[in-house]
Structure formats: structure tokens, C-alpha cells
Design an enzyme around this catalytic site. Structure first.
Site, short mmCIF file in Angstrom:
data_model
loop_
_atom_site.label_atom_id
_atom_site.label_comp_id
_atom_site.label_asym_id
_atom_site.label_seq_id
_atom_site.Cartn_x
_atom_site.Cartn_y
_atom_site.Cartn_z
N HIS A 99 60.64 13.13 -97.23
CA HIS A 99 59.90 11.94 -97.63
C HIS A 99 60.79 10.84 -98.21
CE1 HIS A 99 56.35 13.91 -96.42
NE2 HIS A 99 55.55 12.98 -96.92
N ASP A 163 52.73 10.23 -107.92
CA ASP A 163 51.38 9.84 -107.44
C ASP A 163 50.95 10.71 -106.27
OD1 ASP A 163 51.37 7.77 -109.22
OD2 ASP A 163 52.10 6.30 -107.77
N GLU A 276 48.91 3.09 -115.16
CA GLU A 276 49.58 2.41 -114.04
C GLU A 276 48.96 1.03 -113.89
OE1 GLU A 276 50.32 4.20 -110.30
OE2 GLU A 276 51.34 5.96 -111.15
P1 FAD Z 1 63.82 14.57 -99.40
O1 FAD Z 1 63.48 13.24 -98.88
O2 FAD Z 1 63.78 15.68 -98.45
O3 FAD Z 1 65.21 14.51 -100.16
C1 FAD Z 1 65.51 13.46 -101.04
C2 FAD Z 1 66.92 13.58 -101.59
O4 FAD Z 1 66.99 14.68 -102.48
C3 FAD Z 1 67.96 13.83 -100.51
O5 FAD Z 1 69.16 13.24 -100.90
C4 FAD Z 1 68.05 15.33 -100.51
O6 FAD Z 1 69.27 15.76 -99.97
C5 FAD Z 1 67.89 15.65 -101.97
N1 FAD Z 1 67.27 16.95 -102.18
C6 FAD Z 1 66.11 17.41 -101.68
N2 FAD Z 1 65.87 18.65 -102.12
C7 FAD Z 1 66.90 18.97 -102.92
C8 FAD Z 1 67.23 20.12 -103.68
N3 FAD Z 1 66.48 21.21 -103.70
N4 FAD Z 1 68.37 20.09 -104.40
C9 FAD Z 1 69.17 19.02 -104.40
N5 FAD Z 1 68.91 17.92 -103.69
C10 FAD Z 1 67.79 17.90 -102.96
N6 FAD Z 1 58.58 9.15 -106.04
C11 FAD Z 1 58.18 9.09 -107.32
O7 FAD Z 1 58.99 9.20 -108.23
N7 FAD Z 1 56.87 8.91 -107.64
C12 FAD Z 1 55.89 8.85 -106.69
O8 FAD Z 1 54.73 8.70 -107.01
C13 FAD Z 1 56.28 8.93 -105.33
N8 FAD Z 1 55.38 8.88 -104.34
C14 FAD Z 1 55.79 8.96 -103.04
C15 FAD Z 1 54.83 8.94 -102.03
C16 FAD Z 1 55.22 9.02 -100.72
C17 FAD Z 1 54.16 8.99 -99.63
C18 FAD Z 1 56.59 9.10 -100.39
C19 FAD Z 1 57.02 9.12 -98.97
C20 FAD Z 1 57.56 9.13 -101.38
C21 FAD Z 1 57.15 9.07 -102.73
N9 FAD Z 1 58.08 9.11 -103.76
C22 FAD Z 1 57.66 9.06 -105.05
C23 FAD Z 1 59.51 9.19 -103.49
C24 FAD Z 1 59.97 10.63 -103.49
O9 FAD Z 1 60.04 11.13 -104.80
C25 FAD Z 1 61.36 10.72 -102.90
O10 FAD Z 1 61.38 10.12 -101.65
C26 FAD Z 1 61.76 12.16 -102.76
O11 FAD Z 1 63.12 12.22 -102.46
C27 FAD Z 1 61.02 12.75 -101.61
O12 FAD Z 1 60.91 14.09 -101.79
P2 FAD Z 1 61.32 15.12 -100.66
O13 FAD Z 1 61.02 16.39 -101.30
O14 FAD Z 1 60.69 14.84 -99.36
O15 FAD Z 1 62.87 14.89 -100.63
#
Ligand code: FAD
Length: 512
Positions: A99, A163, A276
Site C-alpha cells: 500500500h 484510518d 480529525e
Molecule cells: P508496504 O507498502 O508494503 O511497505 C512500506 C514500506 O515499509 C516499504 O519501504 C517496505 O519495505 C517497508 N516495510 C513493510 N513491511 C516491513 C517490515 N515488516 N519491516 C520493515 N520494513 C517493512 N498511513 C497512515 O499513517 N495513516 C493512515 O490512515 C493511512 N491510511 C492509508 C490508506 C490507504 C488506502 C493507503 C494505500 C495507505 C494508507 N496509509 C496510511 C499509508 C500506509 O501507512 C503506508 O503506505 C504503509 O507503508 C503501507 O503499509 P503496507 O503494509 O502496505 O506497507
């Protein structure tokens, strides 16, 4: 006996994997010897590679050489050690749930570790709730939605959320994890007691504020640069039974932020567990965000208010209440709060919902034909009026292209741990704003252009914004982003990931 029989098979598999990888491309990952245990878990086929070449943003596309589908933490350690011991190490990115919106979870020519396979593996860490200790041990691969369901079954809940809950624990802890609870409890990274982390040499280290505290601080908000989070110990509290969820509209920006700050600064702390805010812009039909909350009779009035003012501002707060609380008393408390507030009279509504319904209010919708040119900023409070005039009115309103929610709410600096890697403005109160655009495959540039115009304006006006989920691509930009934290960030990288293996998709150390 069993061991000696399996050795030749392992050797053949290893040779085959190495040969296969070597023939697919010229990247470092493919040239390194990889342990036989990973033979069946490392995929180089088109489907696997494509799945790790895109993310939620759908704007950046970057192909890894292979994707690892681990079935254990040891598998991830093996992969990291292979890279570490290789003469030319390859990059490794973790895909929590994909994400990111700017390719932060990708690894060009390296290996992407798809945590989904660990999530779906029966022998993983999963989620263990320690009711008496008020914490849960959660695998870094787990999604927050599952943390919610598992803890709720025991009457408990993490205190700080995002969120949207289809995000992985490791993914949000690598950034910060913010939402309406952050003003009160700090971001998710302020609500973790302990971590297990695989560092850049493949070692698995347990860290906390007491043990290996520097690694602990580094990893929280560390953009995946210092280690792979395999377990997090998350703080829990009693889960509220219900939530009183209110939204009120303002036509005047100054009134809106004054009332938000009254809550954020603590004066109204006892009446709000979540705070918020967002903008409604005059660009056509009301979004689902409005239509799903307010009664149909109010919608035409809201839309004519937007028409009149161009932008209106929505303050959103909730009050949790527990089994013994009396609904009417909660209501009275809230009425008391709003009585002193300067929202437009009559433009307010509230409802009771279950805690789980409130936390799952943002649905999980994925559509590969869309892109998400998002921008998330932190803005120092002292320049918030300049931001309103120069950005919201002069850029956003005038361009009139914004689609999707625009969030806008205050946060307290003292709720953030200064030792973590996260970067925030240097003021007691700062605002977060998120432009959560959705666009087609071919027209995201127009939103990207607006995002850049916003940053340019802030630079020219001397407004020291900080990008949250930053998408910088040059070392100069990152040095500027980290400011006084850069030296520590760089030293920590040299200590915990000396060969620059981890999280190349963030594009911080790739060129060094
Ligand atoms: P990924 O996109 O898979 O990874 C993100 C980063 O973290 C990459 O650099 C990855 O290598 C690293 N990473 C992932 N897992 C690990 C691990 N286990 N150890 C070390 N590094 C790791 N953010 C907020 O703060 N608040 C919100 O309300 C919010 N809402 C969102 C809603 C949507 C629909 C989306 C798309 C994003 C939102 N985000 C929000 C942003 C979100 O927190 C970040 O994009 C987060 O990185 C996505 O999580 P993911 O698990 O898919 O991580």
C-alpha cells in the site's frame, strides 16, 4: 541418514536455482548463490515479478529479479544473509501489503519479500494477546484489521490506529501510523513496547527501550532501512463498547482550526478520543464520504454552503464510551463541547456506532485501472494561515481538480518520541494534510503537478513542511528532509545495514 540422502537433491536444486536466476537477467540478486531451502520459495516467473512491480499508487513500476514467499522468519534471514555474503549484495524490500504509493516497497533487480505468504502460513507468529499485561505480540506481516478482530475478541484494542486497516504492522511502523487518535496517544510508533528485527546482516535481534534501544528507535519510522520487523509488541487498552461519532461544518478556516486546537491541546481531552478534520471542495457532486454520514435532507444545504464558500471545513471527533457509561450523558458532554464551538449552526450531526464499525469505516477497495497520486504533509502551526491562503485557496481551490478526501487535522509534537527515525516539524502543534487523489492511468500527472506546486509554494514562502511517506529520489532531498536527524540516520544505516541491502525502494542510500 536422511541428511546424506537429501544433500545431492539440495545441491541440484541450488545449482538449478542459481542457473535459472543467472539466465534471467544481469542483476546482482541473480548472480548470488542462494540457499537450497529457498529453492521453492523464490519465484522468478512473470506473475510473481509483476505482482511485486506495482503498488497501491500504481505510478511507479520497478521489476525485482525475484520474489520470496517465505514460510518462516528463518527464510527471510537466509535471504538477507545471502545478500550480505554475496560479493555484490542485492537489494531486499519487504512488501507488507503493497500500500505504498511511490514504489517504496519495490526492489529493482533485487528481491521482494512478500509478507502475505507469512501471513497465510499456519506456523507464523500471528497475533497473541496477553490480556493481563495489556499488550499483544503481533507478526510484522499481520494486517491491522486482523489485530482489531483478535484483540476485540478479548475486549481489548490498540490505542493508536490508521484510518484504513488493510495495512501491515511492519509497514505502518516503518512510517509512523497516524489517525485521529494520534493527538492523544501519539502515532502507532509511540505505542510499541518491543520489536524483533532482522538487521542487514541477517541477525534476528530483539529490541526495546531497555535492550538494544538504539536499534528500536532506529526502526520505528525508519522507512525499512535498518531491519525487517518480524514481531511487534503493541500496547492495548480496554476496547470501548461504542463510539459517539460527530461531524460539524465550518465556513471559516480560522474558526475551524481554533476549535480543532482546543481539543488537540488538551482542553477538551476528556470529551474526544479521536480528532480529525477534512475539507469539502466545490467540485461537483458530494462524495460518498458526505453522503454516507449526513442525513439526505442536509445534503443540499451542505452543497450550497460549499458553493457559497468554495471550501468548507469539517471537524470530526469521537467520544468512546464503555458498557457502564450512559448514552444520554455522553450526548450531553458532546453538546456542551459543540455549544462553545463556532461551526455553522445546524450543520452538525452525530451517531452511535460500534467501536469496530468506526475503525473499519474506510472500505478495502482495489482497482488496478486507477492511480493514486497522493501527497501527505506535516505543516507547522505557525504558518497554517499562510498555507490556507497560498495552498488551499490559491492552488487547490483555483485548480479545482481535487478528487478524493482531503484530510486536515492537528497533532501534538510531544506525543512523538524524538529518538525515533520519524521526522516532524519543530513546533508543539503541527497539522497533517493528505490529498488522497484518485485518477485514471493516463491523467495522474495533473495531480502530481498540483502536488509539486504545493511543495514549491511552501518552499518559496518559507513554510517548513515535512513530507509524510516521502517520495524523494535524490540523496540531497533526503538530507534536507531529515535535517538535524540526518547524521544519526546515516550512522544508524552504517551500523545496522552496512551493505545497503534493505528497502532500496525508498531510494535513500541506493546511489551511495
Ligand atoms: P508496504 O507498502 O508494503 O511497505 C512500506 C514500506 O515499509 C516499504 O519501504 C517496505 O519495505 C517497508 N516495510 C513493510 N513491511 C516491513 C517490515 N515488516 N519491516 C520493515 N520494513 C517493512 N498511513 C497512515 O499513517 N495513516 C493512515 O490512515 C493511512 N491510511 C492509508 C490508506 C490507504 C488506502 C493507503 C494505500 C495507505 C494508507 N496509509 C496510511 C499509508 C500506509 O501507512 C503506508 O503506505 C504503509 O507503508 C503501507 O503499509 P503496507 O503494509 O502496505 O506497507
Amino acid at each position: 541418514m536422511a541428511k546424506s540422502r537429501s544433500t545431492p537433491i539440495h545441491l541440484i536444486v541450488m545449482l538449478l536455482v542459481t542457473y535459472f536466476l543467472c539466465t534471467v537477467g544481469k542483476s546482482n540478486a541473480l548472480a548470488c548463490p542462494l540457499p537450497p531451502e529457498l529453492a521453492t520459495k523464490l519465484h522468478v516467473d512473470q506473475v510473481a515479478v509483476d505482482s511485486a512491480s506495482s503498488d497501491y499508487g500504481n505510478i511507479v513500476h520497478s521489476k525485482p529479479a525475484a520474489v520470496l514467499y517465505p514460510s518462516s522468519i528463518e527464510d527471510i534471514q537466509r535471504l538477507v544473509r545471502s545478500s550480505y555474503n554475496c560479493p555484490i549484495p542485492f537489494g531486499i524490500s519487504v512488501r507488507g501489503n503493497g500500500h505504498s504509493v511511490n514504489g517504496q516497497d519495490m526492489a529493482r533487480d533485487g528481491v521482494v519479500v512478500d509478507m502475505k505468504s507469512l501471513r497465510e502460513n499456519k506456523h507464523g507468529i500471528k497475533i497473541r494477546v496477553y490480556k493481563n499485561h495489556l499488550f499483544a505480540d503481533v507478526g510484522g506481516e499481520q494486517l491491522w484489521i486482523d489485530v482489531l478482530h483478535t484483540t476485540a475478541a478479548q475486549g481489548l484494542s490498540p490505542v493508536s490506529w490508521t484510518d484504513f486497516l488493510y495495512l501491515s504492522v511492519g509497514g505502518t511502523l516503518s512510517n509512523a501510523g497516524i489517525s485521529g487518535q494520534t493527538f492523544l496517544h501519539g502515532p502507532q510508533i509511540s505505542n510499541v513496547y518491543e520489536l524483533d528485527v532482522i538487521t542487514g546482516n541477517g541477525e534476528l535481534v530483539t529490541c526495546s527501550k531497555r535492550n538494544n534501544s538504539d536499534l528500536f528507535d532506529s526502526v520505528l519510522g525508519g522507512l525499512g532501512q535498518f531491519g525487517i520487523i518480524t514481531r511487534a509488541r503493541i500496547a492495548l487498552r480496554s476496547a470501548p463498547a461504542k463510539v459517539r461519532w460527530s461531524r460539524a461544518f465550518y465556513s471559516n478556516f480560522s474558526d475551524f482550526i481554533r476549535d480543532q486546537e482546543r481539543i488537540a491541546r488538551g482542553g477538551q481531552r476528556d470529551v474526544a478520543n479521536y480528532l480529525e478534520g477534512s475539507l469539502v471542495l466545490d467540485n461537483g457532486t458530494p462524495t460518498e464520504w458526505i453522503t454516507s454520514f449526513f442525513p439526505p435532507a442536509l445534503l443540499p444545504r451542505i452543497m450550497s454552503l460549499v458553493k457559497k464558500h468554495g471550501i468548507i471545513y469539517c471537524l470530526e471527533l469521537t467520544k468512546y464510551y464503555f458498557v457502564d457509561d450512559i448514552e444520554s450523558e455522553i450526548d450531553q458532554d458532546l453538546q456542551q463541547v459543540f455549544k462553545d464551538f463556532a461551526h455553522v449552526p445546524g450543520f452538525i450531526d452525530a451517531k452511535f456506532v460500534s467501536h469496530q464499525d468506526f475503525l473499519t469505516r474506510v472500505p478495502n477497495v482495489e482497482n488496478e485501472s486507477l492511480t493514486h497520486p497522493w501527497q501527505n504533509l506535516f505543516i507547522p502551526k505557525s504558518r497554517i494561515s499562510d498555507f490556507n491562503l497560498g495552498v488551499l485557496r490559491e492552488i487547490v481551490l483555483k485548480r479545482n481538480i481535487t478528487t478524493g478526501p482531503v484530510l486536515f487535522y492537528p497533532l501534538n509534537r510531544h506525543k512523538w518520541d524524538a529518538k525515533s527515525s520519524a521526522v516532524i516539524p519543530d513546533e508543539d502543534i503541527f497539522y497533517t494534510t493528505s490529498f488522497l487523489h484518485t485518477s485514471g492511468i493516463d491523467n495522474w500527472q495533473v495531480y502530481d503537478d498540483q502536488n509539486k506546486a504545493v511543495v514549491r509554494f511552501c518552499e518559496e514562502a518559507g513554510i517548513k513542511i515535512v513530507k509524510y511517506l516521502a517520495d524523494y529520489t535524490t540523496i540531497e532531498e533526503w538530507i534536507k528532509h531529515f535535517g538535524s536527524k540526518w547524521t544519526t540516520f546515516r550512522e544508524r544505516k552504517a551500523q545496522y545495514d552496512p551493505k545497503n541491502i534493505l528497502s532500496p525502494g525508498q531510494k535513500i542510500f541506493n546511489g551511495i
